[in-house]
Motif scaffolding. Structure first.
Motif, PDB file in Angstrom:
ATOM      1  N   TYR A 182      15.753   2.784  -2.980  1.00  0.00           N
ATOM      2  CA  TYR A 182      17.173   3.135  -2.973  1.00  0.00           C
ATOM      3  C   TYR A 182      17.465   4.181  -1.886  1.00  0.00           C
ATOM      4  O   TYR A 182      16.704   5.132  -1.716  1.00  0.00           O
ATOM      5  CB  TYR A 182      17.571   3.694  -4.350  1.00  0.00           C
ATOM      6  N   PRO A 183      18.569   4.005  -1.082  1.00  0.00           N
ATOM      7  CA  PRO A 183      19.632   3.003  -1.211  1.00  0.00           C
ATOM      8  C   PRO A 183      19.360   1.697  -0.456  1.00  0.00           C
ATOM      9  O   PRO A 183      20.216   0.841  -0.405  1.00  0.00           O
ATOM     10  CB  PRO A 183      20.842   3.723  -0.605  1.00  0.00           C
ATOM     11  N   LYS A 184      18.171   1.556   0.127  1.00  0.00           N
ATOM     12  CA  LYS A 184      17.834   0.306   0.801  1.00  0.00           C
ATOM     13  C   LYS A 184      17.504  -0.783  -0.225  1.00  0.00           C
ATOM     14  O   LYS A 184      17.262  -0.493  -1.397  1.00  0.00           O
ATOM     15  CB  LYS A 184      16.635   0.512   1.727  1.00  0.00           C
ATOM     16  N   ARG A 185      17.476  -2.024   0.253  1.00  0.00           N
ATOM     17  CA  ARG A 185      17.117  -3.131  -0.632  1.00  0.00           C
ATOM     18  C   ARG A 185      15.658  -3.014  -1.051  1.00  0.00           C
ATOM     19  O   ARG A 185      14.802  -2.594  -0.265  1.00  0.00           O
ATOM     20  CB  ARG A 185      17.314  -4.477   0.064  1.00  0.00           C
ATOM     21  N   ALA A 186      15.376  -3.422  -2.294  1.00  0.00           N
ATOM     22  CA  ALA A 186      14.002  -3.434  -2.786  1.00  0.00           C
ATOM     23  C   ALA A 186      13.126  -4.319  -1.906  1.00  0.00           C
ATOM     24  O   ALA A 186      11.966  -3.988  -1.614  1.00  0.00           O
ATOM     25  CB  ALA A 186      13.983  -3.922  -4.232  1.00  0.00           C
ATOM     26  N   TYR A 187      13.665  -5.438  -1.470  1.00  0.00           N
ATOM     27  CA  TYR A 187      12.941  -6.370  -0.606  1.00  0.00           C
ATOM     28  C   TYR A 187      12.462  -5.668   0.665  1.00  0.00           C
ATOM     29  O   TYR A 187      11.297  -5.822   1.067  1.00  0.00           O
ATOM     30  CB  TYR A 187      13.859  -7.544  -0.254  1.00  0.00           C
ATOM     31  N   ASP A 188      13.339  -4.881   1.287  1.00  0.00           N
ATOM     32  CA  ASP A 188      12.977  -4.184   2.524  1.00  0.00           C
ATOM     33  C   ASP A 188      11.897  -3.137   2.279  1.00  0.00           C
ATOM     34  O   ASP A 188      10.991  -2.958   3.090  1.00  0.00           O
ATOM     35  CB  ASP A 188      14.215  -3.529   3.139  1.00  0.00           C
ATOM     36  N   GLY A 189      12.003  -2.440   1.156  1.00  0.00           N
ATOM     37  CA  GLY A 189      10.999  -1.433   0.820  1.00  0.00           C
ATOM     38  C   GLY A 189       9.633  -2.053   0.604  1.00  0.00           C
ATOM     39  O   GLY A 189       8.612  -1.513   1.056  1.00  0.00           O
ATOM     40  N   ALA A 190       9.605  -3.187  -0.079  1.00  0.00           N
ATOM     41  CA  ALA A 190       8.333  -3.876  -0.334  1.00  0.00           C
ATOM     42  C   ALA A 190       7.736  -4.427   0.956  1.00  0.00           C
ATOM     43  O   ALA A 190       6.523  -4.367   1.169  1.00  0.00           O
ATOM     44  CB  ALA A 190       8.550  -5.006  -1.337  1.00  0.00           C
ATOM     45  N   MET A 191       8.588  -4.954   1.834  1.00  0.00           N
ATOM     46  CA  MET A 191       8.111  -5.456   3.122  1.00  0.00           C
ATOM     47  C   MET A 191       7.494  -4.321   3.924  1.00  0.00           C
ATOM     48  O   MET A 191       6.376  -4.443   4.452  1.00  0.00           O
ATOM     49  CB  MET A 191       9.264  -6.072   3.906  1.00  0.00           C
ATOM     50  N   SER A 192       8.199  -3.213   4.039  1.00  0.00           N
ATOM     51  CA  SER A 192       7.737  -2.085   4.840  1.00  0.00           C
ATOM     52  C   SER A 192       6.416  -1.538   4.309  1.00  0.00           C
ATOM     53  O   SER A 192       5.466  -1.319   5.078  1.00  0.00           O
ATOM     54  CB  SER A 192       8.802  -0.986   4.847  1.00  0.00           C
ATOM     55  N   TYR A 193       6.338  -1.319   3.002  1.00  0.00           N
ATOM     56  CA  TYR A 193       5.122  -0.744   2.425  1.00  0.00           C
ATOM     57  C   TYR A 193       3.920  -1.654   2.642  1.00  0.00           C
ATOM     58  O   TYR A 193       2.859  -1.218   3.117  1.00  0.00           O
ATOM     59  CB  TYR A 193       5.300  -0.465   0.929  1.00  0.00           C
ATOM     60  N   ASN A 194       4.063  -2.919   2.300  1.00  0.00           N
ATOM     61  CA  ASN A 194       2.912  -3.824   2.353  1.00  0.00           C
ATOM     62  C   ASN A 194       2.516  -4.210   3.772  1.00  0.00           C
ATOM     63  O   ASN A 194       1.340  -4.483   4.040  1.00  0.00           O
ATOM     64  CB  ASN A 194       3.192  -5.061   1.492  1.00  0.00           C
ATOM     65  N   LEU A 195       3.467  -4.211   4.701  1.00  0.00           N
ATOM     66  CA  LEU A 195       3.119  -4.419   6.111  1.00  0.00           C
ATOM     67  C   LEU A 195       2.199  -3.308   6.598  1.00  0.00           C
ATOM     68  O   LEU A 195       1.253  -3.550   7.364  1.00  0.00           O
ATOM     69  CB  LEU A 195       4.380  -4.455   6.973  1.00  0.00           C
ATOM     70  N   ASN A 196       2.467  -2.087   6.174  1.00  0.00           N
ATOM     71  CA  ASN A 196       1.700  -0.934   6.649  1.00  0.00           C
ATOM     72  C   ASN A 196       0.412  -0.701   5.878  1.00  0.00           C
ATOM     73  O   ASN A 196      -0.544  -0.149   6.442  1.00  0.00           O
ATOM     74  CB  ASN A 196       2.568   0.335   6.571  1.00  0.00           C
ATOM     75  N   GLU A 197       0.365  -1.119   4.615  1.00  0.00           N
ATOM     76  CA  GLU A 197      -0.754  -0.723   3.759  1.00  0.00           C
ATOM     77  C   GLU A 197      -1.646  -1.859   3.270  1.00  0.00           C
ATOM     78  O   GLU A 197      -2.795  -1.613   2.895  1.00  0.00           O
ATOM     79  CB  GLU A 197      -0.211   0.036   2.523  1.00  0.00           C
ATOM     80  N   ALA A 198      -1.150  -3.087   3.247  1.00  0.00           N
ATOM     81  CA  ALA A 198      -1.871  -4.128   2.511  1.00  0.00           C
ATOM     82  C   ALA A 198      -2.430  -5.266   3.366  1.00  0.00           C
ATOM     83  O   ALA A 198      -2.833  -6.291   2.830  1.00  0.00           O
ATOM     84  CB  ALA A 198      -0.951  -4.716   1.430  1.00  0.00           C
ATOM     85  N   LEU A 199      -2.470  -5.072   4.688  1.00  0.00           N
ATOM     86  CA  LEU A 199      -3.022  -6.117   5.552  1.00  0.00           C
ATOM     87  C   LEU A 199      -4.335  -5.659   6.171  1.00  0.00           C
ATOM     88  O   LEU A 199      -4.481  -4.504   6.564  1.00  0.00           O
ATOM     89  CB  LEU A 199      -2.043  -6.479   6.668  1.00  0.00           C
TER      90      LEU A 199
END
Length: 219
Positions: A75-92
């Motif tokens: 919040y206030p960004k979309r949940a989708y954007d937050g999940a994309m940003s986090y997992n792009l940086n941490e989960a690959l």
């Protein structure tokens, strides 16, 4: 679009099709539009697109869960954007010339620390029920007031193999302090592998914990 000024005998300006009309002091001229050279993407751009495509494919499938698990975090960004940003940086992880998802680091929810300290998973194949039991950190439970949070089990079949039920969640929800949660798994026509996650959500909206990857199960 070309424009004719002062009627059919007037001057023409603007673009028409593949030509452009130019008005100068010496007269009205027609020029061909310049050809735009299409640049090939650089190796770095191709790599970035590959990373984005991998994460987006999973986030899109998990979007019903992401909307819950990242609501407060993004919040206030979309949940989708937050999940994309986090997992792009941490989960690959890089593997050869490409990337793969590290499912232990992949997060379907972000919030306060997940209080689980130990857990077991037991699958009753005859009845199609997975039971997860856990112990939790009492200090974290008190600090973040999560004792009454509802448990949210998520089973995700990450492989693109035509599984009938790629995403499963529990219908009835126990609280964190209950220490256990069941989830019914429908009968499959073919074997499926699921990544199993759990997180806890405030009963009436608001906060939630991080998700925790519990491992894989084959059903």
């Amino acid at each position: 679009m070309a424009i004719i000024k002062n009627g059919v005998n007037g001057t023409v300006s603007g673009k028409a099709g593949s030509v452009v009309f130019v008005l100068t002091k010496t007269g009205n001229y027609v020029r061909s539009l310049p050809r735009v050279k299409k640049r090939e993407p650089s190796p770095e751009q191709l790599l970035s697109r590959t990373r984005f495509k991998i994460v987006r494919s999973h986030i899109s499938m998990l979007n019903p869960i992401i909307k819950i698990g990242y609501k407060a975090y993004s919040y206030p960004k979309r949940a989708y954007d937050g999940a994309m940003s986090y997992n792009l940086n941490e989960a690959l992880m890089q593997e050869g010339d490409g990337f793969v998802v590290d499912w232990k680091k992949f997060m379907v929810a972000k919030g306060s620390p997940n209080p689980i300290t130990s857990y077991t998973m037991d699958f009753d194949q005859e009845n199609g029920v997975l039971q997860v039991t856990w112990e939790y950190d009492a200090y974290l439970e008190k600090k973040f007031d999560t004792r009454s949070y509802d448990s949210f089990l998520v089973l995700y079949s990450a492989g693109d193999n035509g599984v009938e039920y790629p995403l499963l969640t529990n219908d009835s929800k126990n609280s964190l302090i209950a220490g256990k949660q069941d989830i019914a798994i429908p009968e499959h026509r073919k074997e499926a592998t699921y990544e199993v996650y759990i997180f806890f959500v405030e009963s009436y909206g608001g906060g939630n914990t991080d998700s925790l990857h519990l491992g894989k199960i084959n059903v």
